[in-house]
Structures are given as structure tokens and as C-alpha cells.
Design a protein around this motif. Structure first.
Motif, PDB file in Angstrom:
ATOM      1  N   LEU A  23      22.428   8.995  -3.181  1.00  0.00           N
ATOM      2  CA  LEU A  23      21.594   8.380  -4.206  1.00  0.00           C
ATOM      3  C   LEU A  23      20.747   7.258  -3.618  1.00  0.00           C
ATOM      4  CD1 LEU A  23      20.776   8.025  -7.166  1.00  0.00           C
ATOM      5  CD2 LEU A  23      22.762   6.521  -7.440  1.00  0.00           C
ATOM      6  N   ARG A  24      21.365   6.445  -2.770  1.00  0.00           N
ATOM      7  CA  ARG A  24      20.631   5.330  -2.170  1.00  0.00           C
ATOM      8  C   ARG A  24      19.497   5.837  -1.283  1.00  0.00           C
ATOM      9  NH1 ARG A  24      23.146   0.092   1.088  1.00  0.00           N
ATOM     10  NH2 ARG A  24      21.142  -0.935   1.422  1.00  0.00           N
ATOM     11  N   ALA A  25      19.755   6.951  -0.556  1.00  0.00           N
ATOM     12  CA  ALA A  25      18.716   7.523   0.311  1.00  0.00           C
ATOM     13  C   ALA A  25      17.527   7.996  -0.510  1.00  0.00           C
ATOM     14  CB  ALA A  25      19.286   8.669   1.126  1.00  0.00           C
ATOM     15  N   ARG A  26      17.811   8.500  -1.731  1.00  0.00           N
ATOM     16  CA  ARG A  26      16.726   8.968  -2.590  1.00  0.00           C
ATOM     17  C   ARG A  26      15.950   7.796  -3.191  1.00  0.00           C
ATOM     18  NH1 ARG A  26      16.258  13.811  -4.794  1.00  0.00           N
ATOM     19  NH2 ARG A  26      15.978  13.016  -6.911  1.00  0.00           N
ATOM     20  N   LEU A  27      16.672   6.721  -3.514  1.00  0.00           N
ATOM     21  CA  LEU A  27      16.022   5.572  -4.123  1.00  0.00           C
ATOM     22  C   LEU A  27      15.373   4.665  -3.087  1.00  0.00           C
ATOM     23  CD1 LEU A  27      18.701   4.642  -6.815  1.00  0.00           C
ATOM     24  CD2 LEU A  27      16.558   5.867  -7.166  1.00  0.00           C
ATOM     25  N   GLU A  28      16.019   4.539  -1.941  1.00  0.00           N
ATOM     26  CA  GLU A  28      15.519   3.685  -0.872  1.00  0.00           C
ATOM     27  C   GLU A  28      15.522   4.477   0.434  1.00  0.00           C
ATOM     28  OE1 GLU A  28      17.678   0.028  -0.616  1.00  0.00           O
ATOM     29  OE2 GLU A  28      17.949  -0.112  -2.779  1.00  0.00           O
ATOM     30  N   PRO A  29      14.618   5.407   0.597  1.00  0.00           N
ATOM     31  CA  PRO A  29      14.621   6.246   1.800  1.00  0.00           C
ATOM     32  C   PRO A  29      14.324   5.423   3.047  1.00  0.00           C
ATOM     33  CG  PRO A  29      12.596   6.551   0.573  1.00  0.00           C
ATOM     34  CD  PRO A  29      13.495   5.725  -0.294  1.00  0.00           C
ATOM     35  N   ALA A  30      14.820   5.890   4.164  1.00  0.00           N
ATOM     36  CA  ALA A  30      14.532   5.230   5.435  1.00  0.00           C
ATOM     37  C   ALA A  30      13.033   5.269   5.700  1.00  0.00           C
ATOM     38  CB  ALA A  30      15.293   5.923   6.559  1.00  0.00           C
ATOM     39  N   PRO A  31      12.478   4.193   6.208  1.00  0.00           N
ATOM     40  CA  PRO A  31      11.033   4.191   6.480  1.00  0.00           C
ATOM     41  C   PRO A  31      10.684   5.202   7.569  1.00  0.00           C
ATOM     42  CG  PRO A  31      12.085   2.245   7.420  1.00  0.00           C
ATOM     43  CD  PRO A  31      13.119   2.919   6.581  1.00  0.00           C
ATOM     44  N   VAL A  32       9.458   5.656   7.530  1.00  0.00           N
ATOM     45  CA  VAL A  32       8.975   6.564   8.570  1.00  0.00           C
ATOM     46  C   VAL A  32       8.926   5.801   9.886  1.00  0.00           C
ATOM     47  CG1 VAL A  32       7.046   8.002   9.330  1.00  0.00           C
ATOM     48  CG2 VAL A  32       7.595   7.836   6.877  1.00  0.00           C
ATOM     49  N   ALA A  33       9.469   6.390  10.928  1.00  0.00           N
ATOM     50  CA  ALA A  33       9.509   5.730  12.234  1.00  0.00           C
ATOM     51  C   ALA A  33       8.096   5.416  12.723  1.00  0.00           C
ATOM     52  CB  ALA A  33      10.227   6.624  13.244  1.00  0.00           C
ATOM     53  N   ASP A  34       7.937   4.267  13.370  1.00  0.00           N
ATOM     54  CA  ASP A  34       6.615   3.817  13.816  1.00  0.00           C
ATOM     55  C   ASP A  34       5.881   4.840  14.683  1.00  0.00           C
ATOM     56  OD1 ASP A  34       6.760   1.463  12.425  1.00  0.00           O
ATOM     57  OD2 ASP A  34       7.448   0.265  14.131  1.00  0.00           O
ATOM     58  N   PRO A  35       6.510   5.415  15.729  1.00  0.00           N
ATOM     59  CA  PRO A  35       5.764   6.364  16.571  1.00  0.00           C
ATOM     60  C   PRO A  35       5.280   7.586  15.789  1.00  0.00           C
ATOM     61  CG  PRO A  35       7.774   5.646  17.678  1.00  0.00           C
ATOM     62  CD  PRO A  35       7.869   5.173  16.263  1.00  0.00           C
ATOM     63  N   LEU A  36       6.134   8.103  14.893  1.00  0.00           N
ATOM     64  CA  LEU A  36       5.759   9.269  14.095  1.00  0.00           C
ATOM     65  C   LEU A  36       4.639   8.912  13.133  1.00  0.00           C
ATOM     66  CD1 LEU A  36       6.290  12.210  13.309  1.00  0.00           C
ATOM     67  CD2 LEU A  36       8.051  11.389  11.720  1.00  0.00           C
ATOM     68  N   TRP A  37       4.724   7.756  12.498  1.00  0.00           N
ATOM     69  CA  TRP A  37       3.686   7.341  11.566  1.00  0.00           C
ATOM     70  C   TRP A  37       2.340   7.178  12.281  1.00  0.00           C
ATOM     71  CZ3 TRP A  37       2.360   7.271   6.730  1.00  0.00           C
ATOM     72  CH2 TRP A  37       1.315   6.450   6.304  1.00  0.00           C
ATOM     73  N   ARG A  38       2.333   6.526  13.424  1.00  0.00           N
ATOM     74  CA  ARG A  38       1.084   6.315  14.155  1.00  0.00           C
ATOM     75  C   ARG A  38       0.470   7.643  14.570  1.00  0.00           C
ATOM     76  NH1 ARG A  38       3.976   1.856  16.474  1.00  0.00           N
ATOM     77  NH2 ARG A  38       4.522   3.140  18.293  1.00  0.00           N
ATOM     78  N   ARG A  39       1.301   8.575  15.011  1.00  0.00           N
ATOM     79  CA  ARG A  39       0.795   9.888  15.419  1.00  0.00           C
ATOM     80  C   ARG A  39       0.186  10.633  14.237  1.00  0.00           C
ATOM     81  NH1 ARG A  39       4.478  15.048  17.103  1.00  0.00           N
ATOM     82  NH2 ARG A  39       2.767  16.466  17.673  1.00  0.00           N
ATOM     83  N   ALA A  40       0.880  10.616  13.105  1.00  0.00           N
ATOM     84  CA  ALA A  40       0.369  11.310  11.921  1.00  0.00           C
ATOM     85  C   ALA A  40      -0.886  10.630  11.384  1.00  0.00           C
ATOM     86  CB  ALA A  40       1.449  11.375  10.853  1.00  0.00           C
ATOM     87  N   LEU A  41      -0.930   9.317  11.442  1.00  0.00           N
ATOM     88  CA  LEU A  41      -2.092   8.584  10.946  1.00  0.00           C
ATOM     89  C   LEU A  41      -3.347   8.957  11.737  1.00  0.00           C
ATOM     90  CD1 LEU A  41      -2.581   6.483   8.709  1.00  0.00           C
ATOM     91  CD2 LEU A  41      -2.304   4.703  10.438  1.00  0.00           C
ATOM     92  N   LEU A  42      -3.199   9.120  13.035  1.00  0.00           N
ATOM     93  CA  LEU A  42      -4.334   9.524  13.868  1.00  0.00           C
ATOM     94  C   LEU A  42      -4.858  10.901  13.483  1.00  0.00           C
ATOM     95  CD1 LEU A  42      -3.235   8.307  17.425  1.00  0.00           C
ATOM     96  CD2 LEU A  42      -5.147   7.449  16.059  1.00  0.00           C
ATOM     97  N   ALA A  43      -3.978  11.759  12.993  1.00  0.00           N
ATOM     98  CA  ALA A  43      -4.353  13.138  12.669  1.00  0.00           C
ATOM     99  C   ALA A  43      -4.827  13.300  11.232  1.00  0.00           C
ATOM    100  CB  ALA A  43      -3.170  14.072  12.917  1.00  0.00           C
ATOM    101  N   CYS A  44      -4.729  12.253  10.424  1.00  0.00           N
ATOM    102  CA  CYS A  44      -5.067  12.354   8.995  1.00  0.00           C
ATOM    103  C   CYS A  44      -6.194  11.369   8.658  1.00  0.00           C
ATOM    104  CB  CYS A  44      -3.831  12.061   8.142  1.00  0.00           C
ATOM    105  SG  CYS A  44      -4.097  12.347   6.376  1.00  0.00           S
ATOM    106  N   PRO A  45      -7.453  11.805   8.770  1.00  0.00           N
ATOM    107  CA  PRO A  45      -8.571  10.878   8.537  1.00  0.00           C
ATOM    108  C   PRO A  45      -8.556  10.215   7.166  1.00  0.00           C
ATOM    109  CG  PRO A  45      -9.346  12.895   9.588  1.00  0.00           C
ATOM    110  CD  PRO A  45      -7.916  13.140   9.204  1.00  0.00           C
ATOM    111  N   LEU A  46      -8.121  10.927   6.129  1.00  0.00           N
ATOM    112  CA  LEU A  46      -8.093  10.338   4.796  1.00  0.00           C
ATOM    113  C   LEU A  46      -7.156   9.136   4.749  1.00  0.00           C
ATOM    114  CD1 LEU A  46      -8.069  13.531   2.556  1.00  0.00           C
ATOM    115  CD2 LEU A  46      -9.904  11.856   2.745  1.00  0.00           C
ATOM    116  N   ALA A  47      -5.985   9.278   5.343  1.00  0.00           N
ATOM    117  CA  ALA A  47      -5.029   8.166   5.363  1.00  0.00           C
ATOM    118  C   ALA A  47      -5.495   7.062   6.303  1.00  0.00           C
ATOM    119  CB  ALA A  47      -3.649   8.671   5.785  1.00  0.00           C
ATOM    120  N   ARG A  48      -6.108   7.445   7.403  1.00  0.00           N
ATOM    121  CA  ARG A  48      -6.546   6.459   8.392  1.00  0.00           C
ATOM    122  C   ARG A  48      -7.615   5.534   7.823  1.00  0.00           C
ATOM    123  NH1 ARG A  48      -7.619   9.929  12.170  1.00  0.00           N
ATOM    124  NH2 ARG A  48      -9.898   9.813  12.173  1.00  0.00           N
ATOM    125  N   ARG A  49      -8.381   6.003   6.851  1.00  0.00           N
ATOM    126  CA  ARG A  49      -9.467   5.198   6.301  1.00  0.00           C
ATOM    127  C   ARG A  49      -9.036   4.322   5.126  1.00  0.00           C
ATOM    128  NH1 ARG A  49     -14.538   5.328   7.301  1.00  0.00           N
ATOM    129  NH2 ARG A  49     -15.067   4.979   5.110  1.00  0.00           N
TER     130      ARG A  49
END
Length: 264
Positions: free
Chosen positions: A9-35
Motif C-alpha cells: 500500500l505504501r509503495a502505491r501511495l508513495e512510490p520510489a522516485p525514478v532513479a536519476d540516471p534513468l530519468w535523465r536518459r528518458a528526459l533526453l529522449a522525450c522532447p515534450l517533457a524536456r521542454r
């Protein structure tokens, strides 16, 4: 010691944050989010983590998914939900991913003759009321590579999901600060204008597929809000205004090239 149910239940309510390296990589690939501005990027990061915790991804027909692609899908799915908040992700759990376009069997009942016919329809995405979000991974990738061309399959299907939060799709999602009567009147008038145009007309950037129904019109113009807002504003300024009030300012502002959309 807290039991497994509490940890789940706690994981659903307070999920672990997205890891920094994964987030940065995905952000580079997603222009809509990057802007997005830094504050909205952080809101998106938190909402995407919640999406990943609440939704179950299923790779079908040989599709290959990893944490990177799940995050990219979650980021785009959460963009339309960003202003509405986590509650707008309720009511469904499954995300089905095909490697490319997929076939669905449709039944059509002719009201005049009473005849029922069946046939296959090839789709890049689909959203079911209280059911799964279904996507073509190839089309998701194409939208990431061509973000300003008028199309985004994840945004389109998530618009349907938002539309279905209060019942069957009708082109009117739950509205908080926008007067419902104004939304219905303006969307009906814009829909009627598009219906009156020939199917092969190039007088509007709004794909004629939007004339299928009020729900499809809402989903198609939602794609334009996120990929070609300037063209949408030129074609239907009031619809562009309403969508900006509903979704927030488009991250595509100033990016989209001149011209109309690619063909469906």
C-alpha cells in the motif's frame, strides 16, 4: 513489523522516485517533457513514478519492454494528467504493448437493415473504459522522434482515458474550473465545422478522423495541443484556449514547424 500488505500500500501511495540516471536518459529522449519548466518536470517525475507503481505493463506479440521504455510511456501518459493530478489516473490498471500496429475485431450493427457485420481494424492505440491502455511501441517511438508533427498516440489514448473518467466517452472530460456548458457548446460547433468539410480538404490541420465522434474530436485536438498548438490556435482559437485551460500551456509552443500533420 509492518506486513507485506502495508508495504504494498505504501509503495502505491508513495512510490520510489525514478532513479536519476534513468530519468535523465528518458528526459533526453522525450522532447515534450524536456521542454517543461523545472517545476512541472518534477511534477511529471513524481506522477510518472506513481503511474509505474499503479499500472501493470504487459509486452505482447514479441514486444520488448525495459525500465527505460516503461518510463517513456509513463511520462507521455502523465503529460495530459499533469494539471488534473493523480486522481485522473484512476479506474484502470493495465498497459498492453504491441511491437507495432495491431488488429482488433469489430462488430457493426446497421440500424436500418438490422445486419451485423464483422471485420478487422488495424490500430496504433486503443483505450477501454475501465480496461487497458493499448499501444503500438513502434508508434510511440515515432512520436518521440517526430514530436511536432501533429500526432501522439499516447496523448490521444490518454485523452480518451480522461474523457471516460465520468462515463462512456463523449468528448467532455470531468471539468473543474471550465464551465461545462461552454465546453460542450464550443466543441460541438468546432466539431460541426469539421464535419461540414470534405474528407480530402486541406483547409484545417485537424485530421478528418476527428469527425468519427465527439470523443475522437477531443482526442485528436489534444494531440494537436501537445504537438502543433499554433496550427490548432489558427484553426480553432476557442478550442485551443479551452485545451490550454484544461491541460496547461503546451510544451510545444514555439517548436512546431509550419505545415499540416502527417497522414493517419
Amino acid at each position: 513489523m509492518p506486513g507485506h500488505w502495508w508495504q504494498s500500500l505504501r509503495a502505491r501511495l508513495e512510490p520510489a522516485p525514478v532513479a536519476d540516471p534513468l530519468w535523465r536518459r528518458a528526459l533526453l529522449a522525450c522532447p515534450l517533457a524536456r521542454r517543461l519548466d523545472p517545476e512541472r518536470q518534477q511534477q511529471l517525475r513524481r506522477l510518472a513514478a506513481l503511474f509505474l507503481a499503479r499500472k501493470r505493463f504487459h509486452a505482447l506479440a514479441g514486444a520488448v519492454l525495459d525500465d527505460y521504455w516503461r518510463l517513456l510511456i509513463a511520462m507521455q501518459a502523465c503529460l495530459p494528467a499533469l494539471q488534473q493530478g493523480a486522481a485522473s489516473l484512476r479506474g484502470w490498471r493495465e498497459v498492453l504493448i504491441y511491437p507495432g500496429e495491431f488488429k482488433v475485431r469489430r462488430s457493426h450493427h446497421d440500424d436500418r437493415t438490422g445486419v451485423v457485420t464483422e471485420g478487422d481494424e488495424v490500430l496504433a492505440g486503443e483505450a477501454w473504459e475501465h480496461g487497458p491502455l493499448v499501444l503500438s511501441l513502434a508508434d510511440v517511438q515515432l512520436d518521440l522522434e517526430q514530436p511536432w508533427d501533429g500526432y501522439n498516440v499516447v496523448v490521444h489514448e490518454m485523452a480518451h482515458k480522461l474523457d471516460m473518467l465520468d462515463g462512456p466517452p463523449d468528448g467532455v472530460p470531468p471539468l473543474v474550473e471550465i464551465p461545462r456548458r461552454r465546453w460542450i457548446q464550443q466543441f460541438q460547433q468546432a466539431y460541426d465545422r469539421l464535419v461540414s468539410m470534405p474528407a480530402d480538404s486541406h483547409d484545417s490541420p485537424i485530421d478528418h478522423y476527428a469527425t468519427e465522434s465527439a470523443s475522437e474530436y477531443f482526442a485528436v485536438v489534444s494531440e494537436l495541443h501537445y504537438s502543433q498548438p499554433t496550427l490548432l490556435r489558427q484553426a480553432e482559437p476557442t478550442i485551443a484556449e479551452l485545451l490550454e485551460a484544461f491541460y496547461g500551456r503546451s510544451p510545444a509552443e514555439g517548436c512546431e514547424p509550419p505545415g499540416f500533420c502527417r497522414s493517419r
